[in-house]
Design a protein around this motif. Sequence first.
Motif, mmCIF file in Angstrom:
data_model
loop_
_atom_site.group_PDB
_atom_site.id
_atom_site.type_symbol
_atom_site.label_atom_id
_atom_site.label_comp_id
_atom_site.label_asym_id
_atom_site.label_seq_id
_atom_site.Cartn_x
_atom_site.Cartn_y
_atom_site.Cartn_z
ATOM 1 N N ALA A 193 43.619 -4.013 -4.937
ATOM 2 C CA ALA A 193 44.181 -5.253 -3.802
ATOM 3 C C ALA A 193 43.618 -5.797 -2.476
ATOM 4 N N CYS A 194 42.429 -4.860 -2.451
ATOM 5 C CA CYS A 194 41.934 -4.810 -0.582
ATOM 6 C C CYS A 194 41.033 -5.887 -0.648
ATOM 7 N N ARG A 195 40.653 -6.397 -1.545
ATOM 8 C CA ARG A 195 38.868 -7.191 -0.901
ATOM 9 C C ARG A 195 38.680 -8.357 0.132
ATOM 10 N N HIS A 196 40.262 -8.689 0.137
ATOM 11 C CA HIS A 196 40.243 -10.087 0.866
ATOM 12 C C HIS A 196 40.439 -9.393 2.825
ATOM 13 N N GLU A 197 40.414 -8.136 2.921
ATOM 14 C CA GLU A 197 40.444 -7.158 4.135
ATOM 15 C C GLU A 197 39.047 -7.281 4.360
ATOM 16 N N ARG A 198 39.373 -7.457 5.915
ATOM 17 C CA ARG A 198 38.432 -6.152 6.943
ATOM 18 C C ARG A 198 38.269 -5.315 6.945
ATOM 19 N N PHE A 199 36.556 -4.252 6.775
ATOM 20 C CA PHE A 199 36.972 -2.484 7.389
ATOM 21 C C PHE A 199 36.458 -2.604 7.927
ATOM 22 N N VAL A 200 36.385 -1.116 8.875
ATOM 23 C CA VAL A 200 35.205 -0.569 10.345
ATOM 24 C C VAL A 200 34.915 0.728 9.656
ATOM 25 N N SER A 201 33.624 0.792 9.218
ATOM 26 C CA SER A 201 32.422 2.462 8.761
ATOM 27 C C SER A 201 31.935 3.100 9.314
ATOM 28 N N LEU A 202 31.491 4.579 9.056
ATOM 29 C CA LEU A 202 31.118 5.082 9.560
ATOM 30 C C LEU A 202 29.746 4.508 9.454
ATOM 31 N N SER A 203 28.429 5.382 10.043
ATOM 32 C CA SER A 203 27.252 4.941 9.803
ATOM 33 C C SER A 203 26.491 5.804 8.410
ATOM 34 N N GLU A 204 25.482 4.969 7.972
ATOM 35 C CA GLU A 204 24.941 5.875 6.518
ATOM 36 C C GLU A 204 24.915 7.349 6.869
ATOM 37 N N GLY A 205 25.049 8.549 6.503
ATOM 38 C CA GLY A 205 24.379 9.551 6.622
ATOM 39 C C GLY A 205 25.456 10.743 6.543
ATOM 40 N N PHE A 206 26.907 10.176 6.831
ATOM 41 C CA PHE A 206 27.882 10.874 7.151
ATOM 42 C C PHE A 206 28.240 10.880 5.638
ATOM 43 N N VAL A 207 29.568 11.940 5.488
ATOM 44 C CA VAL A 207 29.519 11.987 4.088
ATOM 45 C C VAL A 207 30.970 11.671 3.896
ATOM 46 N N THR A 208 31.940 10.717 4.844
ATOM 47 C CA THR A 208 33.225 10.611 4.263
ATOM 48 C C THR A 208 32.626 8.848 4.742
ATOM 49 N N TYR A 209 30.942 8.479 4.792
ATOM 50 C CA TYR A 209 30.293 7.083 4.538
ATOM 51 C C TYR A 209 30.433 7.549 2.896
ATOM 52 N N SER A 210 29.384 8.262 2.674
ATOM 53 C CA SER A 210 29.431 8.185 1.326
ATOM 54 C C SER A 210 30.664 8.103 0.336
ATOM 55 N N GLY A 211 31.843 9.019 0.707
ATOM 56 C CA GLY A 211 32.684 8.702 0.275
ATOM 57 C C GLY A 211 33.766 7.272 0.533
ATOM 58 N N PHE A 212 33.383 6.050 1.488
ATOM 59 C CA PHE A 212 34.505 5.596 1.604
ATOM 60 C C PHE A 212 32.986 3.962 0.613
ATOM 61 N N MET A 213 32.017 4.789 0.251
ATOM 62 C CA MET A 213 30.948 3.729 -0.587
ATOM 63 C C MET A 213 31.727 3.611 -2.480
ATOM 64 N N GLU A 214 31.552 5.050 -2.482
ATOM 65 C CA GLU A 214 32.186 5.570 -3.652
ATOM 66 C C GLU A 214 33.641 5.233 -3.517
ATOM 67 N N SER A 215 34.809 5.394 -2.915
ATOM 68 C CA SER A 215 35.939 4.364 -3.447
ATOM 69 C C SER A 215 35.443 3.205 -4.051
ATOM 70 N N PHE A 216 35.180 2.143 -3.209
ATOM 71 C CA PHE A 216 34.975 0.695 -3.266
ATOM 72 C C PHE A 216 33.907 0.549 -4.477
ATOM 73 N N ARG A 217 32.797 1.648 -4.781
ATOM 74 C CA ARG A 217 32.227 1.573 -6.022
ATOM 75 C C ARG A 217 33.436 0.977 -7.078
ATOM 76 N N ILE A 218 34.111 2.722 -7.134
ATOM 77 C CA ILE A 218 35.557 2.608 -7.950
ATOM 78 C C ILE A 218 36.151 1.641 -8.233
ATOM 79 N N ALA A 219 36.064 0.790 -6.628
ATOM 80 C CA ALA A 219 37.377 -0.925 -6.620
ATOM 81 C C ALA A 219 36.621 -1.891 -7.047
ATOM 82 N N ASP A 220 35.199 -1.675 -7.171
ATOM 83 C CA ASP A 220 34.329 -3.036 -8.678
ATOM 84 C C ASP A 220 34.267 -4.062 -7.008
ATOM 85 N N PHE A 221 34.000 -3.594 -5.720
ATOM 86 C CA PHE A 221 33.808 -4.171 -5.120
ATOM 87 C C PHE A 221 33.202 -3.923 -3.943
#
Length: 304
Positions: A193-221
Amino acid sequence: MTFLVDEEITFRKLEILLAFMETGNLARTAEKLDISTVSVHRALHSLETGARCALFRLEGRNLLPTDAARTLADVAREVVRTMSEGVRATREVAGYSADRIRIGSLYSLTSRTVPKVIMGMKLRKPDLHTELVLGSNADLLQKLRDGAVDAVLMAIPDDAQDVESEPLFEDDIFFAAPTGSRYAEMAEVDLGACRHERFVSLSEGFVTYSGFMESFRIADFTPDVVMRTGDIFSLMNLVSGGVGYTLLPGRVRGALPQNVRLVPLQPKYLVRQTIAVNFLRTRERDPNLLALLALCRSSKAELA
Protein backbone atom coordinates in the motif's frame (compact mmCIF):
# COMPACT_ATOMS: atom_id res chain seq x y z
CA MET A 1 72.91 -15.48 -13.16
CA THR A 2 73.04 -18.18 -10.49
CA PHE A 3 74.52 -17.32 -7.09
CA LEU A 4 75.77 -20.22 -5.01
CA VAL A 5 76.39 -20.04 -1.26
CA ASP A 6 78.64 -22.62 0.32
CA GLU A 7 76.64 -25.17 2.30
CA GLU A 8 78.75 -24.41 5.37
CA ILE A 9 77.07 -20.99 5.62
CA THR A 10 73.64 -21.33 7.23
CA PHE A 11 71.20 -18.93 8.87
CA ARG A 12 71.87 -20.49 12.28
CA LYS A 13 75.61 -19.97 11.95
CA LEU A 14 75.07 -16.38 10.85
CA GLU A 15 72.92 -15.82 13.94
CA ILE A 16 75.75 -17.22 16.07
CA LEU A 17 78.18 -14.88 14.32
CA LEU A 18 75.97 -11.88 15.06
CA ALA A 19 75.67 -12.90 18.72
CA PHE A 20 79.44 -13.29 18.98
CA MET A 21 80.02 -9.88 17.39
CA GLU A 22 77.65 -8.40 19.98
CA THR A 23 79.11 -10.14 23.05
CA GLY A 24 82.77 -10.41 21.92
CA ASN A 25 83.19 -13.59 23.89
CA LEU A 26 82.62 -17.31 23.23
CA ALA A 27 81.24 -18.06 26.69
CA ARG A 28 78.82 -15.13 26.71
CA THR A 29 77.66 -16.04 23.19
CA ALA A 30 77.00 -19.61 24.30
CA GLU A 31 75.07 -18.38 27.33
CA LYS A 32 72.98 -15.97 25.25
CA LEU A 33 72.02 -18.65 22.70
CA ASP A 34 71.76 -21.47 25.27
CA ILE A 35 74.31 -23.64 23.49
CA SER A 36 77.78 -24.88 24.37
CA THR A 37 81.00 -22.92 23.89
CA VAL A 38 82.24 -25.72 21.66
CA SER A 39 79.16 -25.29 19.40
CA VAL A 40 79.89 -21.56 19.08
CA HIS A 41 83.53 -22.20 18.19
CA ARG A 42 82.60 -24.86 15.62
CA ALA A 43 80.03 -22.58 13.98
CA LEU A 44 82.49 -19.71 13.65
CA HIS A 45 85.19 -21.99 12.27
CA SER A 46 82.65 -23.48 9.83
CA LEU A 47 81.84 -19.96 8.56
CA GLU A 48 85.53 -19.46 7.85
CA THR A 49 85.49 -22.68 5.84
CA GLY A 50 82.43 -21.57 3.90
CA ALA A 51 83.76 -18.04 3.31
CA ARG A 52 87.19 -19.44 2.41
CA CYS A 53 89.02 -16.75 4.30
CA ALA A 54 90.11 -15.96 7.85
CA LEU A 55 87.40 -14.26 9.88
CA PHE A 56 89.10 -14.31 13.29
CA ARG A 57 92.56 -14.12 14.83
CA LEU A 58 93.83 -15.31 18.19
CA GLU A 59 95.37 -12.91 20.67
CA GLY A 60 96.37 -14.95 23.66
CA ARG A 61 93.23 -16.89 24.53
CA ASN A 62 90.90 -14.32 22.93
CA LEU A 63 89.27 -14.78 19.54
CA LEU A 64 89.05 -11.43 17.77
CA PRO A 65 87.06 -10.65 14.58
CA THR A 66 88.83 -9.38 11.49
CA ASP A 67 87.53 -6.76 9.05
CA ALA A 68 86.29 -9.68 6.94
CA ALA A 69 84.17 -10.90 9.88
CA ARG A 70 82.71 -7.42 10.35
CA THR A 71 81.81 -7.30 6.66
CA LEU A 72 80.16 -10.70 6.82
CA ALA A 73 78.29 -9.66 9.98
CA ASP A 74 76.93 -6.54 8.26
CA VAL A 75 75.63 -8.66 5.40
CA ALA A 76 74.33 -11.35 7.79
CA ARG A 77 72.37 -8.78 9.78
CA GLU A 78 70.52 -7.69 6.64
CA VAL A 79 70.06 -11.25 5.37
CA VAL A 80 68.59 -12.51 8.66
CA ARG A 81 66.29 -9.47 8.90
CA THR A 82 65.11 -9.93 5.30
CA MET A 83 64.49 -13.64 5.81
CA SER A 84 62.59 -12.96 9.04
CA GLU A 85 60.35 -10.51 7.20
CA GLY A 86 59.99 -12.98 4.35
CA VAL A 87 58.86 -15.77 6.68
CA ARG A 88 56.36 -13.41 8.32
CA ALA A 89 54.99 -12.37 4.91
CA THR A 90 54.81 -16.01 3.81
CA ARG A 91 52.83 -16.93 6.92
CA GLU A 92 50.41 -14.07 6.26
CA VAL A 93 49.82 -15.23 2.68
CA ALA A 94 49.27 -18.75 3.99
CA GLY A 95 46.77 -17.43 6.52
CA TYR A 96 48.89 -17.19 9.64
CA SER A 97 49.36 -13.72 11.10
CA ALA A 98 50.69 -13.83 14.63
CA ASP A 99 50.39 -10.25 15.84
CA ARG A 100 47.22 -8.83 14.24
CA ILE A 101 43.81 -9.69 12.88
CA ARG A 102 41.94 -7.57 10.34
CA ILE A 103 38.18 -7.80 10.76
CA GLY A 104 35.79 -6.47 8.14
CA SER A 105 32.28 -5.43 9.12
CA LEU A 106 29.06 -3.91 7.91
CA TYR A 107 28.43 -0.40 9.23
CA SER A 108 25.21 -1.62 10.85
CA LEU A 109 27.14 -3.96 13.17
CA THR A 110 29.37 -1.28 14.68
CA SER A 111 26.90 -0.16 17.36
CA ARG A 112 26.78 -3.50 19.21
CA THR A 113 28.32 -6.58 17.59
CA VAL A 114 31.71 -5.18 16.57
CA PRO A 115 32.60 -3.61 19.96
CA LYS A 116 31.76 -6.87 21.74
CA VAL A 117 33.88 -8.88 19.30
CA ILE A 118 36.86 -6.52 19.62
CA MET A 119 36.70 -6.47 23.42
CA GLY A 120 36.28 -10.23 23.52
CA MET A 121 39.36 -10.73 21.34
CA LYS A 122 41.32 -8.33 23.54
CA LEU A 123 40.50 -10.45 26.58
CA ARG A 124 41.33 -13.72 24.82
CA LYS A 125 44.53 -12.52 23.12
CA PRO A 126 45.80 -9.31 24.79
CA ASP A 127 48.84 -9.02 22.50
CA LEU A 128 46.79 -9.31 19.32
CA HIS A 129 46.24 -6.03 17.46
CA THR A 130 42.78 -5.77 15.86
CA GLU A 131 42.15 -3.65 12.77
CA LEU A 132 38.61 -2.81 11.61
CA VAL A 133 37.61 -2.34 7.97
CA LEU A 134 34.06 -1.20 7.10
CA GLY A 135 32.18 -1.65 3.85
CA SER A 136 29.31 -3.28 2.01
CA ASN A 137 28.81 -7.03 1.68
CA ALA A 138 30.21 -6.93 -1.86
CA ASP A 139 33.24 -4.83 -0.88
CA LEU A 140 34.04 -6.94 2.15
CA LEU A 141 33.74 -10.22 0.28
CA GLN A 142 36.22 -8.96 -2.31
CA LYS A 143 38.61 -7.76 0.41
CA LEU A 144 38.36 -11.20 2.05
CA ARG A 145 39.29 -12.92 -1.21
CA ASP A 146 42.09 -10.42 -1.86
CA GLY A 147 43.59 -11.02 1.57
CA ALA A 148 42.96 -7.44 2.72
CA VAL A 149 40.95 -8.72 5.71
CA ASP A 150 41.15 -11.97 7.67
CA ALA A 151 37.48 -12.36 8.60
CA VAL A 152 34.24 -10.51 7.91
CA LEU A 153 31.13 -9.87 10.01
CA MET A 154 28.33 -9.68 7.44
CA ALA A 155 25.49 -11.67 5.91
CA ILE A 156 26.37 -15.12 4.60
CA PRO A 157 27.35 -14.62 0.94
CA ASP A 158 25.47 -16.49 -1.77
CA ASP A 159 27.26 -19.15 -3.83
CA ALA A 160 30.64 -18.62 -2.17
CA GLN A 161 32.14 -22.09 -2.02
CA ASP A 162 35.50 -20.68 -0.94
CA VAL A 163 34.04 -19.08 2.19
CA GLU A 164 33.28 -20.74 5.52
CA SER A 165 30.56 -19.08 7.64
CA GLU A 166 29.67 -19.35 11.30
CA PRO A 167 26.12 -17.96 11.79
CA LEU A 168 25.77 -15.52 14.70
CA PHE A 169 22.13 -14.37 14.61
CA GLU A 170 19.17 -13.74 12.33
CA ASP A 171 17.79 -10.26 11.77
CA ASP A 172 14.46 -9.10 10.34
CA ILE A 173 13.87 -6.12 8.05
CA PHE A 174 11.55 -3.36 9.36
CA PHE A 175 9.80 -0.35 7.85
CA ALA A 176 11.57 2.84 9.03
CA ALA A 177 9.45 5.97 9.41
CA PRO A 178 9.80 9.28 11.26
CA THR A 179 7.60 9.90 14.29
CA GLY A 180 4.51 11.84 13.38
CA SER A 181 4.10 10.00 10.08
CA ARG A 182 1.03 7.86 9.53
CA TYR A 183 3.15 4.69 9.60
CA ALA A 184 4.97 5.30 12.89
CA GLU A 185 2.19 4.07 15.17
CA MET A 186 0.99 1.15 13.01
CA ALA A 187 1.20 -2.39 14.38
CA GLU A 188 2.53 -3.52 10.99
CA VAL A 189 2.96 -1.99 7.54
CA ASP A 190 1.39 -3.28 4.33
CA LEU A 191 4.25 -2.55 1.93
CA GLY A 192 1.97 -3.08 -1.04
CA ALA A 193 0.00 0.00 0.00
CA CYS A 194 3.08 2.26 -0.16
CA ARG A 195 3.36 2.62 -3.93
CA HIS A 196 2.90 6.39 -3.79
CA GLU A 197 5.58 7.02 -1.11
CA ARG A 198 9.13 8.26 -1.57
CA PHE A 199 11.98 6.04 -0.37
CA VAL A 200 15.70 6.29 0.36
CA SER A 201 18.06 3.32 0.27
CA LEU A 202 21.61 2.08 0.54
CA SER A 203 23.73 1.64 -2.56
CA GLU A 204 23.87 -1.68 -4.36
CA GLY A 205 26.21 -4.20 -2.73
CA PHE A 206 24.85 -3.89 0.81
CA VAL A 207 22.86 -6.82 2.18
CA THR A 208 20.23 -4.37 3.43
CA TYR A 209 19.84 -3.08 -0.12
CA SER A 210 19.26 -6.67 -1.29
CA GLY A 211 16.61 -7.14 1.41
CA PHE A 212 15.06 -3.80 0.47
CA MET A 213 14.70 -4.84 -3.16
CA GLU A 214 13.46 -8.33 -2.29
CA SER A 215 10.66 -6.93 -0.11
CA PHE A 216 9.50 -4.66 -2.92
CA ARG A 217 9.73 -7.55 -5.37
CA ILE A 218 7.27 -9.39 -3.13
CA ALA A 219 5.10 -6.24 -2.99
CA ASP A 220 5.17 -6.28 -6.80
CA PHE A 221 6.26 -2.70 -7.47
CA THR A 222 9.45 -0.69 -7.93
CA PRO A 223 9.87 1.91 -5.18
CA ASP A 224 10.42 5.57 -5.96
CA VAL A 225 13.96 5.91 -4.56
CA VAL A 226 14.82 9.60 -4.36
CA MET A 227 18.29 9.18 -2.83
CA ARG A 228 20.90 6.48 -2.20
CA THR A 229 23.73 6.57 0.32
CA GLY A 230 26.83 4.53 1.13
CA ASP A 231 26.34 3.99 4.86
CA ILE A 232 23.42 3.04 7.05
CA PHE A 233 23.82 5.90 9.52
CA SER A 234 23.37 8.46 6.75
CA LEU A 235 20.35 6.47 5.61
CA MET A 236 18.77 6.71 9.05
CA ASN A 237 19.38 10.46 9.09
CA LEU A 238 17.65 10.81 5.71
CA VAL A 239 14.58 9.12 7.20
CA SER A 240 14.84 11.37 10.26
CA GLY A 241 14.91 14.43 8.00
CA GLY A 242 11.77 13.37 6.17
CA VAL A 243 13.51 12.75 2.83
CA GLY A 244 11.87 9.35 2.48
CA TYR A 245 11.00 6.04 4.12
CA THR A 246 13.25 2.98 4.00
CA LEU A 247 13.66 -0.59 5.23
CA LEU A 248 16.20 -1.23 7.99
CA PRO A 249 17.45 -4.30 9.90
CA GLY A 250 16.43 -4.58 13.53
CA ARG A 251 20.07 -4.54 14.71
CA VAL A 252 20.26 -0.76 14.19
CA ARG A 253 17.49 -0.08 16.71
CA GLY A 254 19.95 1.09 19.36
CA ALA A 255 21.54 3.61 16.98
CA LEU A 256 18.36 5.14 15.53
CA PRO A 257 17.77 8.89 15.68
CA GLN A 258 15.21 9.70 18.38
CA ASN A 259 12.50 10.53 15.87
CA VAL A 260 12.74 7.36 13.77
CA ARG A 261 10.62 4.27 14.44
CA LEU A 262 11.01 0.71 13.20
CA VAL A 263 7.63 -0.81 12.35
CA PRO A 264 7.16 -4.52 11.53
CA LEU A 265 6.23 -5.40 7.97
CA GLN A 266 3.31 -7.69 7.28
CA PRO A 267 4.67 -11.27 7.34
CA LYS A 268 4.38 -11.75 3.57
CA TYR A 269 6.95 -8.97 2.99
CA LEU A 270 9.34 -10.09 5.71
CA VAL A 271 12.96 -10.66 4.64
CA ARG A 272 15.44 -12.14 7.11
CA GLN A 273 19.22 -11.75 7.11
CA THR A 274 21.63 -14.24 8.65
CA ILE A 275 24.65 -12.43 10.07
CA ALA A 276 27.81 -14.53 10.37
CA VAL A 277 31.54 -14.41 10.81
CA ASN A 278 32.98 -15.37 7.41
CA PHE A 279 36.49 -16.44 6.43
CA LEU A 280 38.25 -18.28 3.61
CA ARG A 281 38.27 -22.07 3.87
CA THR A 282 42.01 -22.04 3.12
CA ARG A 283 42.60 -20.18 6.40
CA GLU A 284 40.57 -22.36 8.73
CA ARG A 285 43.66 -23.34 10.74
CA ASP A 286 44.85 -19.80 11.43
CA PRO A 287 45.20 -19.57 15.25
CA ASN A 288 43.81 -16.02 15.29
CA LEU A 289 40.73 -17.07 13.33
CA LEU A 290 40.24 -20.06 15.60
CA ALA A 291 40.26 -17.68 18.58
CA LEU A 292 37.73 -15.43 16.82
CA LEU A 293 35.48 -18.41 16.05
CA ALA A 294 35.67 -19.65 19.62
CA LEU A 295 34.68 -16.21 20.86
CA CYS A 296 31.75 -15.92 18.47
CA ARG A 297 30.44 -19.39 19.27
CA SER A 298 30.53 -18.76 23.01
CA SER A 299 29.03 -15.27 22.80
CA LYS A 300 26.27 -15.58 20.20
CA ALA A 301 23.56 -14.41 22.60
CA GLU A 302 25.51 -11.23 23.33
CA LEU A 303 26.38 -10.38 19.72
CA ALA A 304 22.83 -10.01 18.34
